[in-house]
Design a protein around this motif. Sequence first.
Motif, PDB file in Angstrom:
ATOM      1  N   LEU A  36      -6.829  11.691  -4.772  1.00  0.00           N
ATOM      2  CA  LEU A  36      -5.881  11.454  -5.865  1.00  0.00           C
ATOM      3  C   LEU A  36      -5.649  12.739  -6.666  1.00  0.00           C
ATOM      4  O   LEU A  36      -4.545  12.989  -7.141  1.00  0.00           O
ATOM      5  N   GLN A  37      -6.681  13.556  -6.803  1.00  0.00           N
ATOM      6  CA  GLN A  37      -6.534  14.816  -7.513  1.00  0.00           C
ATOM      7  C   GLN A  37      -5.806  15.856  -6.649  1.00  0.00           C
ATOM      8  O   GLN A  37      -5.002  16.625  -7.139  1.00  0.00           O
ATOM      9  N   ASP A  43      -0.057   7.039  -5.654  1.00  0.00           N
ATOM     10  CA  ASP A  43      -0.161   6.118  -6.792  1.00  0.00           C
ATOM     11  C   ASP A  43      -1.192   5.058  -6.439  1.00  0.00           C
ATOM     12  O   ASP A  43      -0.934   4.192  -5.605  1.00  0.00           O
ATOM     13  N   PRO A  44      -2.383   5.115  -7.048  1.00  0.00           N
ATOM     14  CA  PRO A  44      -3.450   4.187  -6.647  1.00  0.00           C
ATOM     15  C   PRO A  44      -3.099   2.718  -6.842  1.00  0.00           C
ATOM     16  O   PRO A  44      -3.640   1.862  -6.163  1.00  0.00           O
ATOM     17  N   GLY A  45      -2.175   2.416  -7.735  1.00  0.00           N
ATOM     18  CA  GLY A  45      -1.815   1.022  -7.955  1.00  0.00           C
ATOM     19  C   GLY A  45      -0.757   0.515  -7.003  1.00  0.00           C
ATOM     20  O   GLY A  45      -0.627  -0.689  -6.788  1.00  0.00           O
ATOM     21  N   SER A  57      -6.206  -4.860   0.236  1.00  0.00           N
ATOM     22  CA  SER A  57      -6.020  -4.553  -1.179  1.00  0.00           C
ATOM     23  C   SER A  57      -7.102  -3.568  -1.627  1.00  0.00           C
ATOM     24  O   SER A  57      -8.093  -3.343  -0.922  1.00  0.00           O
ATOM     25  N   GLY A  58      -6.931  -3.038  -2.807  1.00  0.00           N
ATOM     26  CA  GLY A  58      -7.931  -2.133  -3.363  1.00  0.00           C
ATOM     27  C   GLY A  58      -9.245  -2.825  -3.655  1.00  0.00           C
ATOM     28  O   GLY A  58     -10.277  -2.178  -3.803  1.00  0.00           O
ATOM     29  N   LEU A  68     -10.876   3.979   6.108  1.00  0.00           N
ATOM     30  CA  LEU A  68      -9.893   3.558   5.121  1.00  0.00           C
ATOM     31  C   LEU A  68      -8.706   4.499   5.191  1.00  0.00           C
ATOM     32  O   LEU A  68      -8.855   5.716   5.083  1.00  0.00           O
ATOM     33  N   GLU A  69      -7.517   3.929   5.381  1.00  0.00           N
ATOM     34  CA  GLU A  69      -6.295   4.718   5.525  1.00  0.00           C
ATOM     35  C   GLU A  69      -5.437   4.563   4.277  1.00  0.00           C
ATOM     36  O   GLU A  69      -5.257   3.455   3.780  1.00  0.00           O
ATOM     37  N   ILE A  70      -4.936   5.670   3.773  1.00  0.00           N
ATOM     38  CA  ILE A  70      -3.998   5.659   2.652  1.00  0.00           C
ATOM     39  C   ILE A  70      -2.620   5.878   3.259  1.00  0.00           C
ATOM     40  O   ILE A  70      -2.374   6.901   3.903  1.00  0.00           O
ATOM     41  N   TYR A  71      -1.741   4.908   3.084  1.00  0.00           N
ATOM     42  CA  TYR A  71      -0.420   4.965   3.716  1.00  0.00           C
ATOM     43  C   TYR A  71       0.609   5.620   2.802  1.00  0.00           C
ATOM     44  O   TYR A  71       0.575   5.451   1.588  1.00  0.00           O
TER      45      TYR A  71
END
Length: 89
Positions: A36-37, A43-45, A57-58, A68-71
């Motif tokens: 995130l930094q 956008d984490p939300g 979901s988070g 864990l994949e961040i899309y």
Amino acid sequence: MKISVVYALPDRQIMRELELPIGATAGFAVRESGLLQEFPGIDPGATPLGIYGIVVSGDAVLKHGDRLEIYRPLNVEPKTARRLRSKKR
């Protein structure tokens, strides 16, 4: 437990290996990964997450060995992209 957090851009792929406490959630892992930094556009939300291609979901509790994949958001809807490619032919 050990998990991996991955994020892919068109020109770069990032994988972070993390050691987290048992019961850690997907949202916690994203925050702990430091991504995130490094990428303020995440956008984490609102950013979808997945574990091995399954959207979660988070609040999803992770297990040892999970990836864990961040899309990223799609630039073009898949149906629209196919339609545009077929018109070019």
